[in-house]
Scaffold this motif. Structure first.
Motif: not given
Length: 69
Positions: A47-49, A42, A9, A23
């Motif tokens: 929980q960020t994209e 995601k 991430c 996603s």
């Protein structure tokens, strides 16, 4: 067949590293075919994209878009 990619991430403070399936494929305006396909991930931890480019069998994160977070 769905493909998963090993990703990290890119968001500050998140240390997620693991295998994720995109996603979605990023849609382009006016139905044009992009020179390099993009996908959307995601993070299951924060929980960020974020968007990434498909490069062969791998992905390369794109610079973070403030509108996605």
């Amino acid at each position: 067949m769905l493909t998963s990619y090993v990703v990290r991430c890119p968001h500050a403070g998140c240390r997620y590293f693991g295998s994720l399936q995109p996603s979605a494929k990023v849609q382009t305006p006016h139905g044009t075919i992009p020179a390099r396909p993009q996908v959307l991930f995601k993070c299951p931890k924060c929980q960020t994209e974020w968007k990434a480019l498909l490069v062969g069998d791998d992905v390369r994160p794109l610079p973070l878009d403030k509108g996605l977070s």
